[in-house]
Motif scaffolding. Structure first.
Motif, PDB file in Angstrom:
ATOM      1  N   VAL A  31      -7.865   4.967  -5.381  1.00  0.00           N
ATOM      2  CA  VAL A  31      -7.200   5.706  -6.455  1.00  0.00           C
ATOM      3  C   VAL A  31      -8.175   6.632  -7.189  1.00  0.00           C
ATOM      4  O   VAL A  31      -7.845   7.179  -8.238  1.00  0.00           O
ATOM      5  CB  VAL A  31      -6.500   4.754  -7.456  1.00  0.00           C
ATOM      6  N   SER A  32      -9.362   6.809  -6.619  1.00  0.00           N
ATOM      7  CA  SER A  32     -10.419   7.566  -7.302  1.00  0.00           C
ATOM      8  C   SER A  32     -10.044   9.019  -7.568  1.00  0.00           C
ATOM      9  O   SER A  32     -10.528   9.610  -8.530  1.00  0.00           O
ATOM     10  CB  SER A  32     -11.720   7.500  -6.498  1.00  0.00           C
ATOM     11  N   GLU A  33      -9.202   9.607  -6.728  1.00  0.00           N
ATOM     12  CA  GLU A  33      -8.779  10.999  -6.930  1.00  0.00           C
ATOM     13  C   GLU A  33      -7.715  11.119  -8.026  1.00  0.00           C
ATOM     14  O   GLU A  33      -7.488  12.200  -8.544  1.00  0.00           O
ATOM     15  CB  GLU A  33      -8.241  11.592  -5.626  1.00  0.00           C
ATOM     16  N   ARG A  34      -7.062  10.013  -8.357  1.00  0.00           N
ATOM     17  CA  ARG A  34      -5.965  10.026  -9.326  1.00  0.00           C
ATOM     18  C   ARG A  34      -6.352   9.452 -10.695  1.00  0.00           C
ATOM     19  O   ARG A  34      -5.743   9.775 -11.697  1.00  0.00           O
ATOM     20  CB  ARG A  34      -4.783   9.213  -8.799  1.00  0.00           C
ATOM     21  N   THR A  38     -11.172   3.910 -12.574  1.00  0.00           N
ATOM     22  CA  THR A  38     -11.529   3.004 -11.484  1.00  0.00           C
ATOM     23  C   THR A  38     -11.420   3.743 -10.160  1.00  0.00           C
ATOM     24  O   THR A  38     -10.802   4.808 -10.086  1.00  0.00           O
ATOM     25  CB  THR A  38     -10.635   1.746 -11.498  1.00  0.00           C
ATOM     26  N   ASP A  39     -12.005   3.153  -9.121  1.00  0.00           N
ATOM     27  CA  ASP A  39     -11.960   3.774  -7.797  1.00  0.00           C
ATOM     28  C   ASP A  39     -10.922   3.150  -6.875  1.00  0.00           C
ATOM     29  O   ASP A  39     -10.344   3.827  -6.035  1.00  0.00           O
ATOM     30  CB  ASP A  39     -13.328   3.670  -7.111  1.00  0.00           C
ATOM     31  N   ILE A  89     -13.467  -1.518  -9.438  1.00  0.00           N
ATOM     32  CA  ILE A  89     -12.196  -1.897  -8.810  1.00  0.00           C
ATOM     33  C   ILE A  89     -11.333  -2.655  -9.816  1.00  0.00           C
ATOM     34  O   ILE A  89     -11.852  -3.268 -10.748  1.00  0.00           O
ATOM     35  CB  ILE A  89     -12.390  -2.743  -7.530  1.00  0.00           C
ATOM     36  N   VAL A  90     -10.033  -2.574  -9.602  1.00  0.00           N
ATOM     37  CA  VAL A  90      -9.080  -3.363 -10.374  1.00  0.00           C
ATOM     38  C   VAL A  90      -8.289  -4.183  -9.367  1.00  0.00           C
ATOM     39  O   VAL A  90      -7.734  -3.639  -8.407  1.00  0.00           O
ATOM     40  CB  VAL A  90      -8.137  -2.480 -11.216  1.00  0.00           C
ATOM     41  N   VAL A  91      -8.278  -5.498  -9.573  1.00  0.00           N
ATOM     42  CA  VAL A  91      -7.581  -6.401  -8.666  1.00  0.00           C
ATOM     43  C   VAL A  91      -6.280  -6.829  -9.324  1.00  0.00           C
ATOM     44  O   VAL A  91      -6.281  -7.334 -10.454  1.00  0.00           O
ATOM     45  CB  VAL A  91      -8.458  -7.627  -8.331  1.00  0.00           C
ATOM     46  N   HIS A  92      -5.182  -6.602  -8.625  1.00  0.00           N
ATOM     47  CA  HIS A  92      -3.852  -7.016  -9.083  1.00  0.00           C
ATOM     48  C   HIS A  92      -3.423  -8.179  -8.204  1.00  0.00           C
ATOM     49  O   HIS A  92      -3.292  -8.013  -6.987  1.00  0.00           O
ATOM     50  CB  HIS A  92      -2.834  -5.886  -8.915  1.00  0.00           C
TER      51      HIS A  92
END
Length: 132
Positions: A31-34, A38-39, A89-92
């Motif tokens: 998701v780094s471009e958005r 976070t990456d 990173i984000v962990v869901h």
């Protein structure tokens, strides 16, 4: 600019930790471009609140062994949708029912999928057959 090496390393560690606890449908999205915050989003499912908590513990322990500590944790008490923010990173980790309802993959469908290690892909199928 795509996710950096450190983010990819942490992504693989988190995904492998989740896979050891039989998490289902483990995916990683760059998701780094958005997002600037976070990456990578790592998303995994558990079939019960107990399993979600166990996956959370395993991910936190594995990432701590790699020098990453969460800067934020949300939803642990309810264990329906736990968000672990490690910066890079984000962990869901979601209860399977909530994962279907919120459909994060659909919301972030324009983001590239990060290929995960074979051990994760095999376990994520839920049958342990080892096919990618």
């Amino acid at each position: 600019m795509p996710a950096d090496e450190r983010a990819i390393e942490l992504t693989e560690v988190a995904a492998l930790a989740a896979a050891t606890l039989k998490a289902e449908e483990i995916i990683a999205l760059d998701v780094s471009e958005r997002l600037v915050l976070t990456d990578v989003f790592v998303v995994a499912s558990g079939s019960s609140e107990r399993q979600v908590r166990s996956i959370v513990d395993a991910v936190e322990e594995a990432l701590a062994d790699h020098g990453a500590k969460p800067v934020r944790r949300e939803g642990v008490a309810e264990a329906r949708w736990v968000l672990l923010d490690f910066g890079d990173i984000v962990v869901h980790i979601q209860h399977a029912e909530d994962r279907v309802y919120y459909a994060l993959e659909r919301l972030w469908k324009d983001c590239p999928v990060i290929e995960l290690p074979e051990e994760v892909r095999a376990g994520a199928q839920g049958d342990g057959a080892g096919q990618a």
